[in-house]
Design a protein around this motif. Structure first.
Motif, PDB file in Angstrom:
ATOM      1  N   VAL A  11       0.850  -1.186   0.000  1.00 16.36           N
ATOM      2  CA  VAL A  11       0.000   0.000   0.000  1.00 16.36           C
ATOM      3  C   VAL A  11       0.885   1.234   0.000  1.00 16.36           C
ATOM      4  N   LEU A  12       0.719   2.085  -1.008  1.00 17.00           N
ATOM      5  CA  LEU A  12       1.460   3.346  -1.050  1.00 17.00           C
ATOM      6  C   LEU A  12       0.750   4.360  -0.162  1.00 17.00           C
ATOM      7  N   ALA A  13       1.406   4.783   0.899  1.00 17.20           N
ATOM      8  CA  ALA A  13       0.783   5.694   1.868  1.00 17.20           C
ATOM      9  C   ALA A  13       1.772   6.741   2.346  1.00 17.20           C
ATOM     10  N   GLY A  14       2.652   7.171   1.454  1.00 10.64           N
ATOM     11  CA  GLY A  14       3.686   8.121   1.848  1.00 10.64           C
ATOM     12  C   GLY A  14       3.640   9.442   1.125  1.00 10.64           C
ATOM     13  N   GLY A  15       2.525   9.697   0.417  1.00  9.70           N
ATOM     14  CA  GLY A  15       2.407  10.950  -0.327  1.00  9.70           C
ATOM     15  C   GLY A  15       2.338  12.165   0.578  1.00  9.70           C
ATOM     16  N   GLN A  16       2.697  13.332   0.039  1.00  7.03           N
ATOM     17  CA  GLN A  16       2.723  14.549   0.853  1.00  7.03           C
ATOM     18  C   GLN A  16       1.360  15.227   0.974  1.00  7.03           C
ATOM     19  N   SER A  17       0.409  14.841   0.119  1.00  6.88           N
ATOM     20  CA  SER A  17      -0.988  15.298   0.251  1.00  6.88           C
ATOM     21  C   SER A  17      -1.115  16.819   0.323  1.00  6.88           C
ATOM     22  N   ARG A  18      -0.338  17.526  -0.501  1.00  3.58           N
ATOM     23  CA  ARG A  18      -0.357  18.999  -0.441  1.00  3.58           C
ATOM     24  C   ARG A  18      -1.742  19.577  -0.736  1.00  3.58           C
ATOM     25  N   ARG A  19      -2.405  19.022  -1.762  1.00  2.97           N
ATOM     26  CA  ARG A  19      -3.701  19.575  -2.152  1.00  2.97           C
ATOM     27  C   ARG A  19      -4.811  19.226  -1.156  1.00  2.97           C
ATOM     28  N   MET A  20      -4.618  18.133  -0.422  1.00  2.00           N
ATOM     29  CA  MET A  20      -5.622  17.732   0.555  1.00  2.00           C
ATOM     30  C   MET A  20      -5.549  18.595   1.808  1.00  2.00           C
ATOM     31  N   GLY A  21      -4.331  18.971   2.199  1.00  2.00           N
ATOM     32  CA  GLY A  21      -4.166  19.787   3.393  1.00  2.00           C
ATOM     33  C   GLY A  21      -3.896  18.971   4.642  1.00  2.00           C
ATOM     34  N   PHE A  22      -4.029  17.647   4.556  1.00  2.00           N
ATOM     35  CA  PHE A  22      -3.671  16.725   5.643  1.00  2.00           C
ATOM     36  C   PHE A  22      -3.368  15.384   5.000  1.00  2.00           C
ATOM     37  N   ASN A  23      -2.859  14.447   5.768  1.00  2.00           N
ATOM     38  CA  ASN A  23      -2.471  13.144   5.208  1.00  2.00           C
ATOM     39  C   ASN A  23      -3.709  12.400   4.719  1.00  2.00           C
ATOM     40  N   LYS A  24      -3.845  12.290   3.397  1.00  2.00           N
ATOM     41  CA  LYS A  24      -5.061  11.705   2.836  1.00  2.00           C
ATOM     42  C   LYS A  24      -5.213  10.225   3.179  1.00  2.00           C
ATOM     43  N   ALA A  25      -4.115   9.559   3.519  1.00  2.00           N
ATOM     44  CA  ALA A  25      -4.220   8.150   3.907  1.00  2.00           C
ATOM     45  C   ALA A  25      -5.139   7.976   5.114  1.00  2.00           C
ATOM     46  N   GLU A  26      -5.207   9.034   5.948  1.00  2.00           N
ATOM     47  CA  GLU A  26      -6.009   8.970   7.160  1.00  2.00           C
ATOM     48  C   GLU A  26      -7.406   9.561   6.978  1.00  2.00           C
ATOM     49  N   ALA A  27      -7.736   9.970   5.746  1.00  2.00           N
ATOM     50  CA  ALA A  27      -9.070  10.511   5.473  1.00  2.00           C
ATOM     51  C   ALA A  27     -10.124   9.430   5.689  1.00  2.00           C
ATOM     52  N   SER A  28     -11.205   9.798   6.344  1.00  2.00           N
ATOM     53  CA  SER A  28     -12.241   8.827   6.698  1.00  2.00           C
ATOM     54  C   SER A  28     -13.204   8.584   5.538  1.00  2.00           C
ATOM     55  N   LEU A  29     -13.525   7.303   5.348  1.00  2.00           N
ATOM     56  CA  LEU A  29     -14.514   6.914   4.350  1.00  2.00           C
ATOM     57  C   LEU A  29     -15.461   5.929   5.020  1.00  2.00           C
ATOM     58  N   ASN A  30     -16.641   6.431   5.380  1.00  2.00           N
ATOM     59  CA  ASN A  30     -17.637   5.607   6.067  1.00  2.00           C
ATOM     60  C   ASN A  30     -17.085   5.002   7.350  1.00  2.00           C
ATOM     61  N   GLY A  31     -16.362   5.834   8.122  1.00  2.00           N
ATOM     62  CA  GLY A  31     -15.924   5.401   9.445  1.00  2.00           C
ATOM     63  C   GLY A  31     -14.554   4.775   9.524  1.00  2.00           C
ATOM     64  N   GLU A  32     -13.924   4.514   8.372  1.00  2.00           N
ATOM     65  CA  GLU A  32     -12.576   3.955   8.379  1.00  2.00           C
ATOM     66  C   GLU A  32     -11.693   4.773   7.459  1.00  2.00           C
ATOM     67  N   SER A  33     -10.406   4.807   7.752  1.00  2.00           N
ATOM     68  CA  SER A  33      -9.492   5.566   6.906  1.00  2.00           C
ATOM     69  C   SER A  33      -9.314   4.855   5.564  1.00  2.00           C
ATOM     70  N   MET A  34      -8.947   5.628   4.550  1.00  2.00           N
ATOM     71  CA  MET A  34      -8.678   5.025   3.239  1.00  2.00           C
ATOM     72  C   MET A  34      -7.542   4.011   3.344  1.00  2.00           C
ATOM     73  N   LEU A  35      -6.569   4.295   4.202  1.00  2.00           N
ATOM     74  CA  LEU A  35      -5.461   3.365   4.388  1.00  2.00           C
ATOM     75  C   LEU A  35      -5.958   2.042   4.944  1.00  2.00           C
ATOM     76  N   THR A  36      -6.776   2.098   5.964  1.00  2.00           N
ATOM     77  CA  THR A  36      -7.296   0.874   6.576  1.00  2.00           C
ATOM     78  C   THR A  36      -8.111   0.066   5.575  1.00  2.00           C
ATOM     79  N   ARG A  37      -8.912   0.748   4.778  1.00  2.00           N
ATOM     80  CA  ARG A  37      -9.742   0.043   3.795  1.00  2.00           C
ATOM     81  C   ARG A  37      -8.886  -0.639   2.732  1.00  2.00           C
ATOM     82  N   MET A  38      -7.809   0.006   2.295  1.00  2.00           N
ATOM     83  CA  MET A  38      -6.949  -0.625   1.292  1.00  2.00           C
ATOM     84  C   MET A  38      -6.186  -1.803   1.897  1.00  2.00           C
ATOM     85  N   ILE A  39      -5.780  -1.675   3.145  1.00  2.00           N
ATOM     86  CA  ILE A  39      -5.131  -2.799   3.827  1.00  2.00           C
ATOM     87  C   ILE A  39      -6.071  -4.003   3.861  1.00  2.00           C
TER      88      ILE A  39
END
Length: 202
Positions: A11-39
């Motif tokens: 899982v690629l989770a090391g991006g700088q997320s400049r346009r998001m304004g925070f670490n997008k890997a931790e962005a919530s999608l229906n109660g879980e982070s995108m990182l957790t869902r991809m894992i």
């Protein structure tokens, strides 16, 4: 015969997320982070899992986290470091910010990679674009990637032009086609759209 034990999910989770304004890997999608869902999606495919984390760390994630060996080299650096850390010949690499990629499509890519000797097995979208942040890489590609990094040639398309590639066309006639399959969540607006689509699909 290659089995699932011969594949590592990365899982690629090391991006700088400049346009998001925070670490997008931790962005919530229906109660879980995108990182957790991809894992969850990749751990259903293989018992071997690595996180390419760049300079980030995720204290609550217990899978191995691989920092970039070569810093400031974008996705290519993350792919290189994680595949180098992998102990399997095949490695399915997926960016954490593709929340609508289906498990069925990931499984098909793995199946295709098992049946050929290409260095990269990659989906090609309806616009005929290689989706190299959702692809299966053979460990033999490492010297090629390292050479690119040392030459400061960091574009993924350049890597694909130098390697043997098996293309899997996911066009509008493909049974697993969806217009949002390969959408990357790079902005708050895209995240909002993905949340709405996620709810609609369920």
């Amino acid at each position: 015969m290659i089995s699932k034990a011969d594949i590592t999910g990365i899982v690629l989770a090391g991006g700088q997320s400049r346009r998001m304004g925070f670490n997008k890997a931790e962005a919530s999608l229906n109660g879980e982070s995108m990182l957790t869902r991809m894992i969850e999606k990749l751990s259903a495919l293989t018992p071997n899992l690595l996180l390419s984390t760049g300079s980030s760390t995720y204290p609550n994630i217990h899978w191995p986290q691989i920092p970039d060996e070569y810093i400031n080299c974008g996705p290519l650096g993350g792919i290189y470091s994680a595949i180098k850390a992998s102990t399997t010949p095949l490695n399915i690499v997926v960016s954490c910010d593709m929340p609508l990629i289906s498990s069925s499509l990931l499984l098909q890519l793995v199946g295709q990679a098992m049946e050929n000797d290409a260095m990269i097995t990659v989906p090609v979208d309806a616009d005929n674009q290689l989706q190299l942040l959702c692809a299966v890489y053979h460990k033999n590609i490492l010297p090629l990637i390292e050479k690119q990094i040392k030459q400061k040639s960091l574009k993924l398309k350049m890597m694909a032009s130098l390697a043997s590639v098996n293309k899997v066309h996911i066009n509008i006639h493909h049974p697993l086609y969806s217009p949002h399959t390969f959408t990357n969540v790079n902005t708050p607006g895209t995240l909002k759209t993905m949340r709405e689509l996620w709810q609609k699909d369920r």
